[in-house]
Motif scaffolding. Structure first.
Motif, mmCIF file in Angstrom:
data_model
loop_
_atom_site.group_PDB
_atom_site.id
_atom_site.type_symbol
_atom_site.label_atom_id
_atom_site.label_comp_id
_atom_site.label_asym_id
_atom_site.label_seq_id
_atom_site.Cartn_x
_atom_site.Cartn_y
_atom_site.Cartn_z
ATOM 1 N N ARG A 48 33.569 34.041 25.644
ATOM 2 C CA ARG A 48 34.968 33.947 26.077
ATOM 3 C C ARG A 48 35.189 34.636 27.421
ATOM 4 O O ARG A 48 35.800 34.080 28.331
ATOM 5 N N THR A 49 34.660 35.872 27.555
ATOM 6 C CA THR A 49 34.881 36.608 28.793
ATOM 7 C C THR A 49 34.123 35.978 29.960
ATOM 8 O O THR A 49 34.624 35.952 31.089
ATOM 9 N N PHE A 50 32.914 35.436 29.690
ATOM 10 C CA PHE A 50 32.161 34.770 30.751
ATOM 11 C C PHE A 50 32.907 33.530 31.232
ATOM 12 O O PHE A 50 33.001 33.262 32.439
ATOM 13 N N GLY A 51 33.464 32.762 30.279
ATOM 14 C CA GLY A 51 34.240 31.579 30.643
ATOM 15 C C GLY A 51 35.448 31.937 31.491
ATOM 16 O O GLY A 51 35.779 31.238 32.461
ATOM 17 N N ARG A 52 36.097 33.044 31.139
ATOM 18 C CA ARG A 52 37.269 33.475 31.904
ATOM 19 C C ARG A 52 36.865 33.929 33.305
ATOM 20 O O ARG A 52 37.573 33.658 34.285
ATOM 21 N N GLU A 53 35.719 34.607 33.424
ATOM 22 C CA GLU A 53 35.253 35.025 34.743
ATOM 23 C C GLU A 53 34.903 33.814 35.606
ATOM 24 O O GLU A 53 35.139 33.824 36.817
ATOM 25 N N MET A 54 34.368 32.770 34.988
ATOM 26 C CA MET A 54 34.081 31.550 35.741
ATOM 27 C C MET A 54 35.376 30.890 36.220
ATOM 28 O O MET A 54 35.424 30.302 37.300
ATOM 29 N N ARG A 55 36.438 31.028 35.419
ATOM 30 C CA ARG A 55 37.738 30.494 35.833
ATOM 31 C C ARG A 55 38.275 31.266 37.035
ATOM 32 O O ARG A 55 38.840 30.676 37.960
ATOM 33 N N LYS A 56 38.079 32.576 37.024
ATOM 34 C CA LYS A 56 38.480 33.386 38.176
ATOM 35 C C LYS A 56 37.674 32.990 39.406
ATOM 36 O O LYS A 56 38.211 32.910 40.521
ATOM 37 N N LEU A 57 36.384 32.738 39.189
ATOM 38 C CA LEU A 57 35.514 32.351 40.293
ATOM 39 C C LEU A 57 35.956 31.010 40.882
ATOM 40 O O LEU A 57 35.945 30.822 42.105
ATOM 41 N N ALA A 58 36.356 30.081 40.011
ATOM 42 C CA ALA A 58 36.831 28.775 40.472
ATOM 43 C C ALA A 58 38.127 28.912 41.270
ATOM 44 O O ALA A 58 38.404 28.105 42.172
ATOM 45 N N TYR A 59 38.922 29.907 40.937
ATOM 46 C CA TYR A 59 40.154 30.179 41.692
ATOM 47 C C TYR A 59 39.823 30.840 43.028
ATOM 48 O O TYR A 59 40.409 30.526 44.067
ATOM 49 N N TYR A 60 38.848 31.741 42.988
ATOM 50 C CA TYR A 60 38.525 32.553 44.163
ATOM 51 C C TYR A 60 37.746 31.791 45.228
ATOM 52 O O TYR A 60 38.072 31.862 46.425
ATOM 53 N N LEU A 61 36.708 31.048 44.820
ATOM 54 C CA LEU A 61 35.756 30.489 45.774
ATOM 55 C C LEU A 61 36.370 29.537 46.806
ATOM 56 O O LEU A 61 36.089 29.677 48.004
ATOM 57 N N PRO A 62 37.191 28.544 46.409
ATOM 58 C CA PRO A 62 37.732 27.660 47.450
ATOM 59 C C PRO A 62 38.630 28.389 48.444
ATOM 60 O O PRO A 62 38.643 28.071 49.632
ATOM 61 N N ARG A 63 39.367 29.381 47.967
ATOM 62 C CA ARG A 63 40.235 30.150 48.866
ATOM 63 C C ARG A 63 39.402 31.045 49.776
ATOM 64 O O ARG A 63 39.697 31.183 50.964
ATOM 65 N N ALA A 64 38.362 31.651 49.207
ATOM 66 C CA ALA A 64 37.467 32.471 50.015
ATOM 67 C C ALA A 64 36.723 31.617 51.034
ATOM 68 O O ALA A 64 36.494 32.040 52.178
ATOM 69 N N ALA A 65 36.333 30.401 50.631
ATOM 70 C CA ALA A 65 35.635 29.497 51.551
ATOM 71 C C ALA A 65 36.540 29.134 52.726
ATOM 72 O O ALA A 65 36.093 29.077 53.878
ATOM 73 N N GLY A 66 37.819 28.884 52.424
ATOM 74 C CA GLY A 66 38.775 28.583 53.490
ATOM 75 C C GLY A 66 38.899 29.746 54.467
ATOM 76 O O GLY A 66 38.932 29.550 55.693
ATOM 77 N N LEU A 67 38.948 30.965 53.929
ATOM 78 C CA LEU A 67 39.036 32.144 54.787
ATOM 79 C C LEU A 67 37.749 32.344 55.583
ATOM 80 O O LEU A 67 37.781 32.786 56.737
ATOM 81 N N LEU A 68 36.607 32.018 54.954
ATOM 82 C CA LEU A 68 35.333 32.149 55.653
ATOM 83 C C LEU A 68 35.254 31.181 56.826
ATOM 84 O O LEU A 68 34.806 31.540 57.915
ATOM 85 N N VAL A 69 35.699 29.946 56.601
ATOM 86 C CA VAL A 69 35.736 28.963 57.696
ATOM 87 C C VAL A 69 36.637 29.467 58.816
ATOM 88 O O VAL A 69 36.303 29.384 60.005
ATOM 89 N N LEU A 70 37.784 30.011 58.426
ATOM 90 C CA LEU A 70 38.716 30.569 59.405
ATOM 91 C C LEU A 70 38.061 31.700 60.195
ATOM 92 O O LEU A 70 38.281 31.855 61.398
#
Length: 249
Positions: free
Chosen positions: A131-153
């Motif tokens: 359960r906790t691993f699944g939730r952390e993956m959900r956080k990662l899915a939220y974080y990564l595209p936004r972080a990628a956008g900032l990295l491109v910036l």
């Protein structure tokens, strides 16, 4: 009578007191040890690569703008530090997620004065992993595209000057999400509902996230601040929920 709502620094300070109390130390020692090993390894690696990362991100300026390098260099040092910090926090929280979920349950029991969670056992901890691993993956899915956008910036010359403050704001928001999600997940609140609730408590959430963010940037202190942030976030959950839904007289 509703519990008084605290500020972000107060939540973290009370969280630190809770994790240092005799009844909760057991649930802190193991994730502390894991995070310490991870932190030492990451700092060793980052120490060897730090200058290269800063050089790769720094824009190439003409000679007549050489003075600007001295102004921009601190910004890009900050940017690399933020990225290293995020990497450490993300990996450490994925590894420690089951321990943090269990710690949050215990802290809530102490805060409410009615601990209904099961006693510690390795079987109980193992049961939390999916359960906790699944939730952390959900956080990662939220974080990564936004972080990628900032990295491109961050890689666009000229525009990348605003990357560091945007990373900072995003980091503060992610700290609130990362830690307040533990008690929310324990109460089976869905990811979308948890985000909606945090947006309703935006300023309180950012206040808590900002002080956690600053505390976790301090080397070695951040090792102890992680479980303190879990405890503080659980206290945030209890008191802010109580403030939002006061008992009927």
């Amino acid at each position: 009578m509703p519990l008084p709502v605290l500020s972000g620094p107060q939540y973290l300070r009370h969280g630190l007191k809770l994790v240092l109390s005799p009844g909760l130390r057991l649930f802190v020692l193991l994730p502390l040890s894991i995070n310490l090993v991870l932190f030492v390894g990451l700092i060793y690696f980052a120490g060897h690569e730090f200058s290269l990362w800063v050089s790769q991100l720094m824009p190439v300026l003409p000679t007549w703008l050489g003075l600007l390098n001295y102004i921009l260099w601190p910004l890009f040092v900050m940017l690399v530090l933020l990225m290293v910090f995020f990497t450490f926090t993300m990996v450490a929280n994925i590894i420690a997620a089951p321990f943090n979920g269990f710690l949050s349950e215990k802290v809530e029991g102490v805060v409410r004065g009615t601990d209904v969670s099961p006693p510690f056992s390795w079987a109980e901890l193992a049961a939390l992993v999916p359960r906790t691993f699944g939730r952390e993956m959900r956080k990662l899915a939220y974080y990564l595209p936004r972080a990628a956008g900032l990295l491109v910036l961050s890689l666009i010359p000229g525009v990348n000057i605003i990357a560091a403050p945007l990373w900072l704001l995003f980091g503060v928001w992610m700290m609130a999400i990362q830690y307040i999600d533990y008690p929310a997940d324990n109460h089976k609140m869905s990811w979308d509902s948890m985000l909606a609730w945090l947006r309703q408590k935006r300023w309180a959430s950012l206040s808590f996230g900002s002080v956690v963010y600053v505390a976790l940037l301090i080397p070695l202190v951040n090792i102890l601040m992680m479980p303190a942030a879990v405890a503080g976030a659980t206290l945030f959950w209890v008191r802010e929920r109580e403030a939002s839904n006061p008992p009927v007289a």
